[in-house]
Design an enzyme around this catalytic site. Sequence first.
Site, PDB file in Angstrom:
ATOM      1  N   THR A  63       3.945   1.696  -1.155  1.00  0.00           N
ATOM      2  CA  THR A  63       4.591   1.948  -2.453  1.00  0.00           C
ATOM      3  C   THR A  63       3.561   2.400  -3.483  1.00  0.00           C
ATOM      4  O   THR A  63       3.851   3.256  -4.321  1.00  0.00           O
ATOM      5  CB  THR A  63       5.350   0.719  -2.984  1.00  0.00           C
ATOM      6  OG1 THR A  63       4.431  -0.359  -3.167  1.00  0.00           O
ATOM      7  CG2 THR A  63       6.449   0.278  -2.026  1.00  0.00           C
TER       8      THR A  63
ATOM      9  N   ARG B 126       2.121   7.642   7.295  1.00  0.00           N
ATOM     10  CA  ARG B 126       2.336   7.514   8.739  1.00  0.00           C
ATOM     11  C   ARG B 126       3.834   7.445   9.040  1.00  0.00           C
ATOM     12  O   ARG B 126       4.612   6.915   8.242  1.00  0.00           O
ATOM     13  CB  ARG B 126       1.653   6.227   9.235  1.00  0.00           C
ATOM     14  CG  ARG B 126       0.144   6.302   9.175  1.00  0.00           C
ATOM     15  CD  ARG B 126      -0.495   4.945   9.332  1.00  0.00           C
ATOM     16  NE  ARG B 126      -0.196   4.092   8.182  1.00  0.00           N
ATOM     17  CZ  ARG B 126      -0.374   2.793   8.140  1.00  0.00           C
ATOM     18  NH1 ARG B 126      -0.848   2.153   9.196  1.00  0.00           N
ATOM     19  NH2 ARG B 126      -0.088   2.102   7.056  1.00  0.00           N
TER      20      ARG B 126
ATOM     21  N   LYS C 105       0.833  -1.222   0.000  1.00  0.00           N
ATOM     22  CA  LYS C 105       0.000   0.000   0.000  1.00  0.00           C
ATOM     23  C   LYS C 105       0.865   1.269   0.000  1.00  0.00           C
ATOM     24  O   LYS C 105       0.560   2.231  -0.688  1.00  0.00           O
ATOM     25  CB  LYS C 105      -0.909   0.027   1.234  1.00  0.00           C
ATOM     26  CG  LYS C 105      -2.065  -0.945   1.176  1.00  0.00           C
ATOM     27  CD  LYS C 105      -3.115  -0.650   2.245  1.00  0.00           C
ATOM     28  CE  LYS C 105      -2.563  -0.629   3.654  1.00  0.00           C
ATOM     29  NZ  LYS C 105      -2.104  -1.924   4.155  1.00  0.00           N
TER      30      LYS C 105
ATOM     31  N   PHE D 177       4.235  -7.986  -9.525  1.00  0.00           N
ATOM     32  CA  PHE D 177       5.521  -8.594  -9.186  1.00  0.00           C
ATOM     33  C   PHE D 177       6.085  -9.235 -10.441  1.00  0.00           C
ATOM     34  O   PHE D 177       5.355  -9.555 -11.365  1.00  0.00           O
ATOM     35  CB  PHE D 177       5.340  -9.662  -8.100  1.00  0.00           C
ATOM     36  CG  PHE D 177       5.023  -9.113  -6.727  1.00  0.00           C
ATOM     37  CD1 PHE D 177       4.474  -7.851  -6.550  1.00  0.00           C
ATOM     38  CD2 PHE D 177       5.273  -9.874  -5.600  1.00  0.00           C
ATOM     39  CE1 PHE D 177       4.179  -7.354  -5.282  1.00  0.00           C
ATOM     40  CE2 PHE D 177       4.984  -9.398  -4.331  1.00  0.00           C
ATOM     41  CZ  PHE D 177       4.430  -8.140  -4.173  1.00  0.00           C
TER      42      PHE D 177
ATOM     43  N   TRP E  98       7.295   0.086  -8.359  1.00  0.00           N
ATOM     44  CA  TRP E  98       8.495  -0.412  -7.673  1.00  0.00           C
ATOM     45  C   TRP E  98       9.718  -0.329  -8.578  1.00  0.00           C
ATOM     46  O   TRP E  98      10.752   0.195  -8.203  1.00  0.00           O
ATOM     47  CB  TRP E  98       8.262  -1.849  -7.202  1.00  0.00           C
ATOM     48  CG  TRP E  98       9.424  -2.404  -6.422  1.00  0.00           C
ATOM     49  CD1 TRP E  98      10.627  -2.827  -6.908  1.00  0.00           C
ATOM     50  CD2 TRP E  98       9.505  -2.563  -5.014  1.00  0.00           C
ATOM     51  NE1 TRP E  98      11.438  -3.248  -5.886  1.00  0.00           N
ATOM     52  CE2 TRP E  98      10.766  -3.098  -4.702  1.00  0.00           C
ATOM     53  CE3 TRP E  98       8.600  -2.318  -3.959  1.00  0.00           C
ATOM     54  CZ2 TRP E  98      11.152  -3.390  -3.404  1.00  0.00           C
ATOM     55  CZ3 TRP E  98       9.000  -2.622  -2.677  1.00  0.00           C
ATOM     56  CH2 TRP E  98      10.267  -3.142  -2.411  1.00  0.00           C
TER      57      TRP E  98
ATOM     58  N   ALA F 291      -3.003   0.001  14.045  1.00  0.00           N
ATOM     59  CA  ALA F 291      -4.206  -0.225  13.231  1.00  0.00           C
ATOM     60  C   ALA F 291      -5.166  -1.214  13.898  1.00  0.00           C
ATOM     61  O   ALA F 291      -6.229  -1.478  13.359  1.00  0.00           O
ATOM     62  CB  ALA F 291      -3.822  -0.699  11.838  1.00  0.00           C
TER      63      ALA F 291
ATOM     64  N   PHE G 238      -3.521  -1.929   7.312  1.00  0.00           N
ATOM     65  CA  PHE G 238      -4.154  -3.260   7.199  1.00  0.00           C
ATOM     66  C   PHE G 238      -5.076  -3.350   5.973  1.00  0.00           C
ATOM     67  O   PHE G 238      -4.959  -2.577   5.030  1.00  0.00           O
ATOM     68  CB  PHE G 238      -4.930  -3.586   8.476  1.00  0.00           C
ATOM     69  CG  PHE G 238      -4.046  -3.874   9.675  1.00  0.00           C
ATOM     70  CD1 PHE G 238      -2.662  -3.916   9.585  1.00  0.00           C
ATOM     71  CD2 PHE G 238      -4.623  -4.120  10.912  1.00  0.00           C
ATOM     72  CE1 PHE G 238      -1.881  -4.198  10.682  1.00  0.00           C
ATOM     73  CE2 PHE G 238      -3.841  -4.399  12.037  1.00  0.00           C
ATOM     74  CZ  PHE G 238      -2.479  -4.445  11.913  1.00  0.00           C
TER      75      PHE G 238
ATOM     76  N   LYS H  89      10.971  -6.144  10.628  1.00  0.00           N
ATOM     77  CA  LYS H  89      10.317  -5.716   9.403  1.00  0.00           C
ATOM     78  C   LYS H  89      11.168  -4.799   8.538  1.00  0.00           C
ATOM     79  O   LYS H  89      11.046  -4.792   7.308  1.00  0.00           O
ATOM     80  CB  LYS H  89       9.028  -4.994   9.799  1.00  0.00           C
ATOM     81  CG  LYS H  89       8.155  -4.531   8.646  1.00  0.00           C
ATOM     82  CD  LYS H  89       6.876  -3.912   9.199  1.00  0.00           C
ATOM     83  CE  LYS H  89       6.116  -3.149   8.138  1.00  0.00           C
ATOM     84  NZ  LYS H  89       6.683  -1.840   7.817  1.00  0.00           N
TER      85      LYS H  89
END
Lengths: 734, 734
Positions: free
Chosen positions: A186, A208, A184, A558, A587, A438, A469, A219
């Site tokens: 990107t 955020r 989300k 992808f 990307w 979230a 989310f 992460k």
Amino acid sequence: MVGLNITHIYLTKECSEDEIVEEVLKLNEDPGVHGVCLQLPSSVLTSRVANALKPEKDVDGITDLNMGRLVRGDFSKGFVPPVASAVANSARSGLSLHRFKNKKKKKKDLCVFYVSDIEISRAQTPKPVTQLAEEIGLLPGELEAYGRNKAKVRLSLLDRLHTQPDGNYVLVAGITPTPLGEGKSTVTIGLVQAFSAHLKLNSFACLRQPSQGPTFGVKGGAAGGGYAQVIPMEEFNLHLTGDIHAITAANNLVAAAVDARMLHEATQSDKALFNRLVPSVNGVRKFSPIQISRLQRLGINKTEPTSLSPQEVSRFVRLDLDPSKITWQRVVDTNDRFLRKITVGQASTEKGQIRETGFDIAVASEIMAILALADSLEDMKNRLARMVVGTSRRGQPVTAEDLGVSGALAVLMKDAIKPTLMQTLEGTPVFVHAGPFANIAHGNSSVLADKLALKLVGRDGFVVTEAGFGADIGMEKFFNIKCRASGLRPNVVVLVATVRALKMHGGGPNVSAGAPLPKEYIEENLSLVADGCRSNLRKQIQIAQLFGVPVVVALNVFKTDTLAEIDLVCQIAKECGASDAVPCHHWSQGGRGSVELAKAVKEAVSRPNNFQFLYNIEMPIVEKIRTIAQKVYGADDIELSPEAKAKVDYYNQQGFGSLPICMAKTHLSLSHMPDKKGAPTGFILPIRDVRASIGAGFIYPLVGTMSTMPGLPTRPCFYDIDLDPVTEEITGLF
Amino acid sequence: MVGLNITHIYLTKECSEDEIVEEVLKLNEDPGVHGVCLQLPSSVLTSRVANALKPEKDVDGITDLNMGRLVRGDFSKGFVPPVASAVANSARSGLSLHRFKNKKKKKKDLCVFYVSDIEISRAQTPKPVTQLAEEIGLLPGELEAYGRNKAKVRLSLLDRLHTQPDGNYVLVAGITPTPLGEGKSTVTIGLVQAFSAHLKLNSFACLRQPSQGPTFGVKGGAAGGGYAQVIPMEEFNLHLTGDIHAITAANNLVAAAVDARMLHEATQSDKALFNRLVPSVNGVRKFSPIQISRLQRLGINKTEPTSLSPQEVSRFVRLDLDPSKITWQRVVDTNDRFLRKITVGQASTEKGQIRETGFDIAVASEIMAILALADSLEDMKNRLARMVVGTSRRGQPVTAEDLGVSGALAVLMKDAIKPTLMQTLEGTPVFVHAGPFANIAHGNSSVLADKLALKLVGRDGFVVTEAGFGADIGMEKFFNIKCRASGLRPNVVVLVATVRALKMHGGGPNVSAGAPLPKEYIEENLSLVADGCRSNLRKQIQIAQLFGVPVVVALNVFKTDTLAEIDLVCQIAKECGASDAVPCHHWSQGGRGSVELAKAVKEAVSRPNNFQFLYNIEMPIVEKIRTIAQKVYGADDIELSPEAKAKVDYYNQQGFGSLPICMAKTHLSLSHMPDKKGAPTGFILPIRDVRASIGAGFIYPLVGTMSTMPGLPTRPCFYDIDLDPVTEEITGLF
């Protein structure tokens, strides 16, 4: 975030044009190489070099560019040209710059090099934030620079632009994700890069601020990735402008005040407490404003300390907090699992007043949720004062204002309320502000950032904001909580999907972080894709439609996705009611890879929009929860535990019944069962407990157990993070 | 810090010149009014007004000023003129500006108004930090502004000014203080205001950043006071540029890493640990640089993971920390007494690995001491890596680098290492940087700030830096620890004394915070003063002379001090060996009140200076402690507890024997007994324990119990701290 799986050619000082051309020609003929990305300073990216590349292998479209238009930088060092300021806001993604780091080119397999996000980020020198501010129409006095690359923006801007019409308001939400995340952030960044740098439309991304915990834990960072990033990514991911640190300081001041107050009440008479709380200064005693507020809440309408009866003195000085009913936790912005449950007060100086409590990660603080929902300094201050820290032995809520600390909290948070301005890789503006959880909070960036951005982009511009989310959680809360607080109305929802997640929802095997992806996810499988589209994607589109807002599906492509799979997703998405559905390549290509998405969003905002809330705020708490469970999650009904029922009764009795609902549910399924993929039906949603963030202004039912403090794995990210003390370059952030 | 006990006249818009003159004339005749301070914008501070005031009541010397020289500001709002940028670095302290806040003038007693530090601070608009930077010779690229009023300065400046000679280096230390403090910070600020704004000599103050704990707790802020302040004082006292927050984040990342590592080692086999610590990525396994450093420390000179024997694997993966010997504590920058002693790890997810530990206030972190002592980014990184967090079950020290976290710590601290530039009320430059504890650490501001400042002021300039507590502690550590780390040599020591503290040392009654001062301190008492001078002051002067540095005594004058008392102090101080001794009036007069001190300091730097360390660094630990105890404190000898002896043996065995000593002793007496005032003799100094900060680079013997976490009183400062949400003005900070 492993980087681009395409071939890059790096430049060394010693490379001649002939050598580069020779290398390109070899790659042209190599059947194992599917894409080539020329990462060269423009001084050697001559038209001869560009023309040497076969168009079908040209990932960045460099062969389409009019080479004469390329901006030339200063290559005196032979490496990275500082072109950002020159080419910002112009089509630039064909020129992928990359700093050569004395890497030996390893000729492996497909001649593939991996480029990390921080390498891409660092290869682009951001334009000075003062220049960015000028470009977007800020006055110098409205900016508070924090170094060269980021600045806080003053809220006085809202007054100045009061009469300016708002731009278009775009929410980026997602289908139910795999544990790997579906991109989300990107998509959000790619979309504004497409709008501003390619379609020449004003746009703003509102993101955020990430916690430092995951950055050093498992992460990694959260600045986007590949060629859709906020730069400099290390500043985005580290201290930024100190907002989370301010929240930590404010949160922990409240916690220290709670325990110290209990100790002082336990060891002093009413009279001693009163003499200390309202001391005589030069023979004069008076209440502070914060104490007068407390008196008023107690129904004691007196302002003269000596006029209080002994009973009134007692009620005034004793918060009488029940140690077993303190709900306020301490916080740190570190993944420190050993602080999940602790005992405090064990030193002899605390006279045996020990109790069990715990630390949350800083972004789980109610103060973070308040920062995200406040629409002015005054609103924030009032919300901070209303925060409930626990319950008295008589069953009354005790607030931060009762502790006398709310003014100090506002002082600690006075700079944090100003959104931070940064930029994307393509020089377009971004606000980074707030980052509430979230689950136990609403997971959206700040109301104030969105409001400022909507004024700045103007009537035809676009503000793209992101909800955490899946759409069942982040988007539902965006509408029912954030839009209720802000009064803003979104024009379109961008729903992010991936072939990978759709296959999972269609019945594909388990996807988990760290494990290799099963072959279903690497090879074409149209049946899994179709089943995923007709279950989870369809349901999430329908949820957005419940609110009357048009949906554009953004398929985050992808390299393993096949053309047939991509086409199938887009086709079914439209059948399910999406205004449009388009593949995105941000990307690997930056904004150029999201131009089709931007066009689709632009078209969708012209469609009819009949925004409505899902529930009336005055409905009983249980009815509001049931409405979300049935209409959004697809549950048959809800079932409250006795504890949850008792809490609902308590909140109703305290007058908190008309707050919106913030469901704390797993994001890995539309249901409460993380392993139920697709669009589960026929389940009863269990409500284990119900809690409240009165300052932030919502009730949060717990559906299952929510962890509010992550842990560190055996080999945390920090093992690879390092700083070169000479160049000051950071490595290992991703 | 109750403000000035002199009469102020405030201006309202409605006041005419006649009305002001009339008010002045009344005060002239009022026998209860001892001093008058005209706080008026220059537009109405006419020569008629100035001449109306009797010279003997003129606190600010406004009647001496040539009125035509006063700078006129913009008084369009009738209130505060933004004159700072216009008058900075010029004589300005005669013009005391004050913002009128719709206060009713209460005619009480002596017609005295109190002005708080924040009101004085706010009445002066600071010049933009970019302008200040230009004035002191910084290039734009050397500055990183943080908002309008403060900026970080890049360390590259040291390279650019490499060949520039250093200025004069002045240390401000104090006699043994009362619990109320004797004003070292205000003397420091007054002195640079005198140098730069009045004597036209380049000067720089180097101050410590205060903890937020006391600001919201008992003590209040630390920006100086009265007319000798760093402004804006609220920015100085709050988040500043985030350095303490960065320290908190770094410190707590280490703590989280310690506990998580113990958990992972307790629950995994050697093989599992190795597979996780050195994972196979795309079939390739390799050690990270930080892991190779650990292997080398273990004497395993291998770089190929598969070549390690099972025994080597075990030694590599197991730090084998002894839970009872973890010395690393967590920190918060909040006075949170309930965190002094806690039990962590009580959640079921931590599998019973509970242990007792505690939190310190953030400034007590070893990382703060490192920040203060590091002389480059590389030095800081190396010190961070060397920090010892505990001991293995085999008795070996375990470092931050062993945990794999030292690179991440350097990343978290990369901005904190740059000093923050601010300004005094009179527009002269100040560096604010680091603020280590003065007992368990060395209590001095940073080496880097001093080095940068010494280059910036040039050969004839003055850098005034401050050492915490009395000279027996802060100055001794400044010489033996900080100067050893920096290589810098001080030219003169300014020793701050007050009549109040001297009377206490002369045998006056107990002085304690919160209680009214006994009459001995309010009335003239020459005998107490003389006895205090001949005991504590004489001894502190002698301590400075041990190091071969000239001493100037600065008597910080309070309104209750009589002329005879002031003269007596100055006379005896000179008899005791001070180069000079002068009264200072910086609190009420700003730099003008410290001109005599500045002249005395200027004279003293021309005197012979034979700087020497007190002890040879290679002396045994116990001998170094004994030397300090005997020569500095006046003890007969020292006595080590068995625990202390064992620790000394351990440190010797680990090769830490040649570190300098950082005594953790009370600051309220030259001895270890806080109630022994004057210059105690005939005592044996007990060494309860000996600890070490290996990263910071010192051994710290504990003489008594040191609290490293303050508490909140019943009515903390935060009760009065508030923010006006419309004007954004802060009240209640002092």
